[in-house]
Design a protein around this motif. Structure first.
Motif, mmCIF file in Angstrom:
data_model
loop_
_atom_site.group_PDB
_atom_site.id
_atom_site.type_symbol
_atom_site.label_atom_id
_atom_site.label_comp_id
_atom_site.label_asym_id
_atom_site.label_seq_id
_atom_site.Cartn_x
_atom_site.Cartn_y
_atom_site.Cartn_z
ATOM 1 N N VAL A 1 0.935 -1.223 -0.024
ATOM 2 C CA VAL A 1 -0.177 0.003 -0.080
ATOM 3 C C VAL A 1 0.863 1.286 -0.099
ATOM 4 O O VAL A 1 1.097 1.985 0.872
ATOM 5 C CB VAL A 1 -0.825 0.136 1.224
ATOM 6 C CG1 VAL A 1 -1.833 1.146 1.239
ATOM 7 C CG2 VAL A 1 -1.423 -1.175 1.218
ATOM 8 N N PRO A 2 1.515 1.611 -1.206
ATOM 9 C CA PRO A 2 2.520 2.603 -1.258
ATOM 10 C C PRO A 2 1.987 3.961 -0.770
ATOM 11 O O PRO A 2 2.621 4.724 -0.086
ATOM 12 C CB PRO A 2 2.903 2.545 -2.769
ATOM 13 C CG PRO A 2 2.417 1.453 -3.302
ATOM 14 C CD PRO A 2 1.314 0.933 -2.286
ATOM 15 N N GLY A 3 0.898 4.468 -1.264
ATOM 16 C CA GLY A 3 0.419 5.552 -1.102
ATOM 17 C C GLY A 3 -1.199 5.477 -0.379
ATOM 18 O O GLY A 3 -1.904 4.245 -0.325
ATOM 19 N N SER A 4 -1.852 6.652 -0.434
ATOM 20 C CA SER A 4 -3.346 6.477 0.260
ATOM 21 C C SER A 4 -4.286 6.185 -0.612
ATOM 22 O O SER A 4 -5.598 5.810 -0.489
ATOM 23 C CB SER A 4 -3.648 8.123 0.596
ATOM 24 O OG SER A 4 -3.376 9.037 -0.223
ATOM 25 N N VAL A 5 -4.024 6.170 -2.232
ATOM 26 C CA VAL A 5 -4.823 5.280 -2.995
ATOM 27 C C VAL A 5 -3.983 4.511 -3.861
ATOM 28 O O VAL A 5 -2.940 4.471 -3.892
ATOM 29 C CB VAL A 5 -5.364 6.569 -3.988
ATOM 30 C CG1 VAL A 5 -6.360 7.621 -3.394
ATOM 31 C CG2 VAL A 5 -4.397 7.270 -4.747
ATOM 32 N N GLY A 6 -4.670 3.499 -4.087
ATOM 33 C CA GLY A 6 -3.972 2.464 -4.801
ATOM 34 C C GLY A 6 -3.524 1.188 -4.251
ATOM 35 O O GLY A 6 -3.285 1.343 -2.869
ATOM 36 N N VAL A 7 -3.296 0.109 -4.890
ATOM 37 C CA VAL A 7 -2.697 -1.201 -4.193
ATOM 38 C C VAL A 7 -1.834 -1.924 -5.352
ATOM 39 O O VAL A 7 -2.184 -1.771 -6.348
ATOM 40 C CB VAL A 7 -3.760 -1.974 -3.403
ATOM 41 C CG1 VAL A 7 -4.657 -2.537 -4.859
ATOM 42 C CG2 VAL A 7 -3.196 -3.217 -2.799
ATOM 43 N N PHE A 8 -0.874 -2.445 -4.628
ATOM 44 C CA PHE A 8 0.201 -3.337 -5.849
ATOM 45 C C PHE A 8 0.416 -4.485 -5.201
ATOM 46 O O PHE A 8 0.650 -4.728 -3.907
ATOM 47 C CB PHE A 8 1.401 -2.363 -5.749
ATOM 48 C CG PHE A 8 2.344 -3.009 -6.564
ATOM 49 C CD1 PHE A 8 2.287 -3.405 -7.908
ATOM 50 C CD2 PHE A 8 3.693 -3.185 -6.047
ATOM 51 C CE1 PHE A 8 3.203 -3.906 -8.779
ATOM 52 C CE2 PHE A 8 4.919 -3.911 -6.956
ATOM 53 C CZ PHE A 8 4.510 -4.226 -8.121
ATOM 54 N N VAL A 9 0.034 -5.553 -5.914
ATOM 55 C CA VAL A 9 0.318 -6.911 -5.413
ATOM 56 C C VAL A 9 1.049 -7.833 -6.620
ATOM 57 O O VAL A 9 1.218 -7.712 -7.714
ATOM 58 C CB VAL A 9 -0.967 -7.610 -5.231
ATOM 59 C CG1 VAL A 9 -0.823 -8.941 -4.743
ATOM 60 C CG2 VAL A 9 -1.959 -7.005 -4.401
ATOM 61 N N GLY A 10 2.142 -8.656 -5.894
ATOM 62 C CA GLY A 10 2.816 -9.399 -6.621
ATOM 63 C C GLY A 10 3.021 -10.817 -5.930
ATOM 64 O O GLY A 10 2.379 -10.896 -5.019
ATOM 65 N N PHE A 11 3.809 -11.807 -6.603
ATOM 66 C CA PHE A 11 3.949 -12.975 -5.925
ATOM 67 C C PHE A 11 5.546 -13.482 -5.652
ATOM 68 O O PHE A 11 6.139 -13.333 -6.643
ATOM 69 C CB PHE A 11 3.172 -13.923 -6.712
ATOM 70 C CG PHE A 11 1.567 -13.542 -7.232
ATOM 71 C CD1 PHE A 11 0.578 -13.885 -6.099
ATOM 72 C CD2 PHE A 11 1.222 -12.797 -8.217
ATOM 73 C CE1 PHE A 11 -0.536 -13.400 -6.188
ATOM 74 C CE2 PHE A 11 0.121 -12.289 -8.378
ATOM 75 C CZ PHE A 11 -0.857 -12.477 -7.306
ATOM 76 N N ALA A 12 5.628 -14.073 -4.804
ATOM 77 C CA ALA A 12 6.928 -14.478 -4.372
ATOM 78 C C ALA A 12 7.458 -15.990 -5.171
ATOM 79 O O ALA A 12 7.590 -16.994 -4.512
ATOM 80 C CB ALA A 12 7.160 -14.708 -2.754
ATOM 81 N N THR A 13 7.524 -15.484 -6.540
ATOM 82 C CA THR A 13 7.943 -16.671 -7.299
ATOM 83 C C THR A 13 9.459 -17.116 -7.150
ATOM 84 O O THR A 13 9.902 -18.197 -7.594
ATOM 85 C CB THR A 13 7.518 -16.630 -8.734
ATOM 86 O OG1 THR A 13 7.915 -15.199 -9.108
ATOM 87 C CG2 THR A 13 5.872 -16.541 -8.650
ATOM 88 N N SER A 14 10.185 -16.264 -6.880
ATOM 89 C CA SER A 14 11.681 -16.402 -6.766
ATOM 90 C C SER A 14 12.349 -15.340 -5.746
ATOM 91 O O SER A 14 11.676 -14.118 -5.726
ATOM 92 C CB SER A 14 12.594 -16.378 -8.099
ATOM 93 O OG SER A 14 12.370 -15.048 -8.619
ATOM 94 N N PRO A 15 13.304 -15.566 -5.245
ATOM 95 C CA PRO A 15 14.169 -14.333 -4.430
ATOM 96 C C PRO A 15 14.299 -13.242 -5.351
ATOM 97 O O PRO A 15 13.851 -12.126 -4.837
ATOM 98 C CB PRO A 15 15.363 -15.136 -3.841
ATOM 99 C CG PRO A 15 15.040 -16.406 -3.945
ATOM 100 C CD PRO A 15 14.160 -16.966 -4.975
ATOM 101 N N GLN A 16 14.592 -13.508 -6.623
ATOM 102 C CA GLN A 16 15.061 -12.197 -7.430
ATOM 103 C C GLN A 16 13.602 -11.476 -7.682
ATOM 104 O O GLN A 16 13.623 -10.127 -7.651
ATOM 105 C CB GLN A 16 15.605 -12.580 -8.730
ATOM 106 C CG GLN A 16 15.785 -11.462 -9.817
ATOM 107 C CD GLN A 16 16.901 -10.484 -9.051
ATOM 108 O OE1 GLN A 16 17.553 -10.922 -8.451
ATOM 109 N NE2 GLN A 16 16.729 -9.222 -9.619
ATOM 110 N N ARG A 17 12.535 -12.160 -7.939
ATOM 111 C CA ARG A 17 11.429 -11.507 -8.048
ATOM 112 C C ARG A 17 10.852 -10.828 -6.736
ATOM 113 O O ARG A 17 10.248 -9.655 -7.226
ATOM 114 C CB ARG A 17 10.215 -12.741 -8.561
ATOM 115 C CG ARG A 17 8.696 -12.006 -8.848
ATOM 116 C CD ARG A 17 8.817 -11.171 -10.144
ATOM 117 N NE ARG A 17 7.498 -11.010 -10.760
ATOM 118 C CZ ARG A 17 7.315 -10.661 -11.782
ATOM 119 N NH1 ARG A 17 8.204 -9.883 -12.464
ATOM 120 N NH2 ARG A 17 5.993 -10.458 -12.294
ATOM 121 N N VAL A 18 11.064 -11.042 -5.844
ATOM 122 C CA VAL A 18 10.647 -10.341 -4.627
ATOM 123 C C VAL A 18 11.505 -9.244 -4.549
ATOM 124 O O VAL A 18 10.923 -8.026 -4.296
ATOM 125 C CB VAL A 18 10.886 -11.252 -3.437
ATOM 126 C CG1 VAL A 18 10.946 -10.541 -1.946
ATOM 127 C CG2 VAL A 18 10.003 -12.550 -3.264
#
Length: 415
Positions: free
Chosen positions: A231-248
């Motif tokens: 939740v970087p800011g007061s609006v919006g949302v960002f989601v990803g997935f831990a498919t690899s250490p580099q991806r994280v």
């Protein structure tokens, strides 16, 4: 959407411009007939004002800012006044007298930095006059009443009128996000790799989706991988997935860019679900490639939240409302490039100590100082949280005895 599509390219916010605009807007709001008092919150980019009926209302300056930015210079003042009057007029239907059945469907949760709880408006504590509860380190959950062009903060006073308790209000607000959350899971394509909902006008309350029951788990189940939400800011949302250490590591870096560019930053820290489905910080071991970036994110969030809290507590100390000195949380970079937080504690000085990675202890007679990791300090000092303060602080005064000091000195060094 590809991994980087739509994420980069946003102009970096100029905090000085936002501050100047906020003060300009505050002058106009305070001059409006019927406004009892008003304060500008630079972190939230909002103005909170007291109404003649004794209520509180809040207007976001994001829409007026965009409108004024697009207007010819000679019309900027007129455009701003029109925008502010429109927001206040639409917010004047004070909801404190509405029945619970009427207001319940309009409740929405918010995730916000908690440092502002120590601030006062017209002498009244935000913490005592806002419905809130701790959510995550340095973050709180609030509830607002959604209105066509504004939002109204729910206060403890609302509860008596509605005849419900705080837990009911929080759970109702979360439940109101369920339909949107389910719809987003249904249309999400795991092949995209990430989900980024900018929600720039905030009308979807997408930043609160991590609070919607089953939403994060549903995305994870569809992607077949551990979800990481930001939740970087007061609006919006960002989601990803831990498919690899580099991806994280990539996800944390992208989220940090969104946080740095946010008009009203909330948190650059990654979060996920624990075994009970609760929202918790996403952690990795120190050798993980994402560890330095996550450590930086944690330190940055703590420094911002505790910094805002410190300003409020310092104002209370100057007004002789409290007697304890609030220690500053310092955000520093070690010689190895690793970022950390440090809080100072001088012997004999009554101190409200923030939770830091490290604490520096100073002998006021000799000036000798050494730093110890928090977990080492906690083994030697009985650290009890001060009731009512969040982010949490601990009241300390005298350093422990010589033997404990010697043990801590032997373990000194930044963690």
């Amino acid at each position: 959407m590809g991994f980087l599509s739509g994420v980069f390219g946003k102009r970096r916010s100029d905090s000085d411009d936002y501050a100047a605009f906020g003060e300009w807007a505050l002058t106009i709001v305070r001059a409006r007939p019927g406004i009892v008092s008003a304060e500008f919150d630079a972190a939230e980019f909002t103005i909170t004002y007291a109404t003649p009926a004794g209520g509180w209302a809040q207007i976001s300056l994001a829409t007026p800012y965009r409108a004024v930015s697009a207007a010819p210079r000679e019309l900027a003042g007129d455009v701003l006044m029109f925008q502010l009057n429109r927001l206040i007029d639409n917010g004047e239907d004070d909801s404190s007298g509405l029945a619970w059945a009427t207001v319940a469907p309009r409740l929405r949760p918010l995730i916000r930095q908690a440092g502002g709880l120590a601030t006062r408006v017209q002498g009244l504590s935000i913490a005592d006059n806002t419905l809130w509860r701790p959510l995550l380190p340095c973050l709180m959950e609030r509830v607002v009443i959604d209105k066509p062009t504004s939002m109204e903060s729910v206060t403890p006073q609302h509860l008596a009128t509605w005849g419900v308790d705080a837990d009911t209000v929080f759970e109702t607000a979360r439940a109101n996000m369920a339909e949107l959350g389910s719809a987003i899971v249904d249309v999400f394509d795991p092949a995209d790799g990430v989900l980024y909902l900018a929600d720039e006008d905030g009308e979807m309350y997408a930043g609160a989706l991590p609070l919607a029951g089953g939403w994060i788990a549903g995305l994870g189940a569809k992607a077949g991988a551990l979800p990481i939400v930001f939740v970087p800011g007061s609006v919006g949302v960002f989601v990803g997935f831990a498919t690899s250490p580099q991806r994280v590591r990539e996800l944390v870096e992208v989220a940090r860019g969104l946080f740095d560019d946010a008009e009203r930053p909330v948190s650059p820290v990654p979060y996920t679900l624990d075994e009970h489905g609760g929202l918790v910080p996403f952690t990795v071991p120190r050798h993980h490639p994402a560890w330095p970036a996550i450590r930086s994110a944690e330190s940055t969030l703590a420094a911002q939240a505790y910094g805002t809290q410190h300003d409020g507590l310092r104002a209370d100390l100057d007004a002789e409302l409290i007697e304890d000195h609030a220690a500053t949380l310092m955000h520093v970079r070690g010689g190895d490039g690793i970022e950390t937080t440090v809080a100072p504690w001088s012997d004999t000085v009554p101190t409200l100590l923030p939770h830091a990675h490290n604490v520096s202890l100073t002998n006021v007679d000799t000036g000798a100082t050494f730093g110890v990791p928090w977990h080492v300090l906690a083994t030697e000092v009985d650290l009890v949280p001060v009731p009512g303060l969040f982010p949490v602080r601990y009241r300390v005064q005298y350093h422990p005895g010589p033997q404990a000091m010697a043990r801590m000195a032997a373990a000194q060094g930044l963690r």
